[in-house]
Design an enzyme around this catalytic site. Structure first.
Site, short mmCIF file in Angstrom:
data_model
loop_
_atom_site.label_atom_id
_atom_site.label_comp_id
_atom_site.label_asym_id
_atom_site.label_seq_id
_atom_site.Cartn_x
_atom_site.Cartn_y
_atom_site.Cartn_z
N LYS A 153 73.11 -13.29 51.36
CA LYS A 153 73.23 -13.53 52.95
C LYS A 153 74.44 -14.97 52.92
O LYS A 153 74.90 -15.14 51.77
CB LYS A 153 71.86 -14.30 53.22
CG LYS A 153 70.60 -13.77 53.18
CD LYS A 153 70.23 -12.33 54.10
CE LYS A 153 68.96 -11.65 53.87
NZ LYS A 153 69.19 -10.41 54.61
N SER A 163 71.86 -5.59 55.73
CA SER A 163 71.69 -6.75 56.54
C SER A 163 73.16 -7.79 56.48
O SER A 163 72.97 -8.60 57.27
CB SER A 163 70.39 -7.75 55.78
OG SER A 163 71.21 -8.08 54.53
#
Length: 265
Positions: A146, A68
């Site tokens: 993230k 991701s």
């Protein structure tokens, strides 16, 4: 007299069996060995305590298990996942800023698919927990990585006419995004019949929370994916473990992890 003299010469000879210097060296060596064996458990205990303090309060190494955050961080299937150093001190003095790459514990809605890595055996589970405390075993929690896009009080949405994310109505600069959903002005935007998957929001981030997104926008279950939960997809700052600072493995990718000022002045 001469026989007595010869006997004394034999006892004092360096090659004799009763050499006092050799006997002293043997005794001294034995004492040192016993002393080291007595000190060894203390040295091990001190090393474990230092490791625990370092891992808990200063920094820890984490493995990137997903793709991701590519290409900033590698976690693709079949490749060697990056190991990153996460620093835990800085956010004791200031809050995370837009552009920072963080490791955080996933809120409840982010952890629905998380499966514990601990053994059902009580003894083995205890050993795993002990190993986790000193950094030998990964923590049994849904740790994610993230990038911060917006902070408490800011409104985030996508997209402007060029397909960029807006924070408080202003487009942000994201040089780290290489893979994203298609956005074609006049053909596939947020207003066309076939809407671009980039589009979301607007969402006003609650105070004390963060809007988090992966750099691999086309393959990241981030704040956009969880926007319907009780936190509007945001992550509480109290869930933040620390800031990702360095890639330490594999050797070919060693280096710092950039935190650009994506919102500018």
């Amino acid at each position: 007299m001469s026989g007595s003299s010869n006997s004394g010469s034999s006892q004092g000879s360096p090659n004799g069996d009763d050499n006092p210097a050799a006997e002293f060296a043997t005794v001294d060596s034995g004492k040192k060995q016993r002393s080291f064996l007595r000190e060894l458990p203390i040295l091990i205990l001190v090393a474990l305590v230092l490791s625990f303090l370092l891992q808990t309060f200063v920094a820890r190494v984490y493995l990137i298990p997903s793709e991701s955050m590519e290409p900033t961080l590698h976690g693709c299937p079949g490749c060697t996942g990056d190991r990153i150093v996460v620093e835990k001190i800085g956010y004791r003095f200031h809050d995370p800023r837009p552009g920072d790459v963080l490791v955080f514990r996933g809120p409840e809605s982010w952890s629905s698919d998380f499966t514990s890595t601990r053994s059902d055996n009580v003894v083995l589970r205890g050993l795993q927990e002990a190993g986790s405390m000193v950094g030998l075993v990964a923590p049994d929690e849904n740790d994610l990585v993230k990038r911060v896009i917006a902070t408490g009080g800011q409104t985030v949405e996508c997209c402007d006419d060029e397909g960029r994310i807006l924070v408080d109505g202003k487009p942000i600069d994201e040089p780290y995004v290489v893979m994203d959903f298609p956005f074609e002005p006049g053909i596939r935007t947020c207003e066309t019949d076939t809407r671009s998957p980039r589009c979301f929001g607007p969402v006003t981030v609650p105070e004390g929370n963060l809007w988090m997104m992966g750099d691999n926008r086309s393959n990241s279950a981030d704040s956009r994916y969880h926007a319907g939960d009780e936190l509007q997809g945001t992550v509480p700052i109290e869930n933040v473990v620390g800031k990702a600072q360095f890639i330490v493995l594999p050797p070919g990718r060693m280096g710092t992890i950039g935190s650009p000022d994506i919102q500018g002045e």
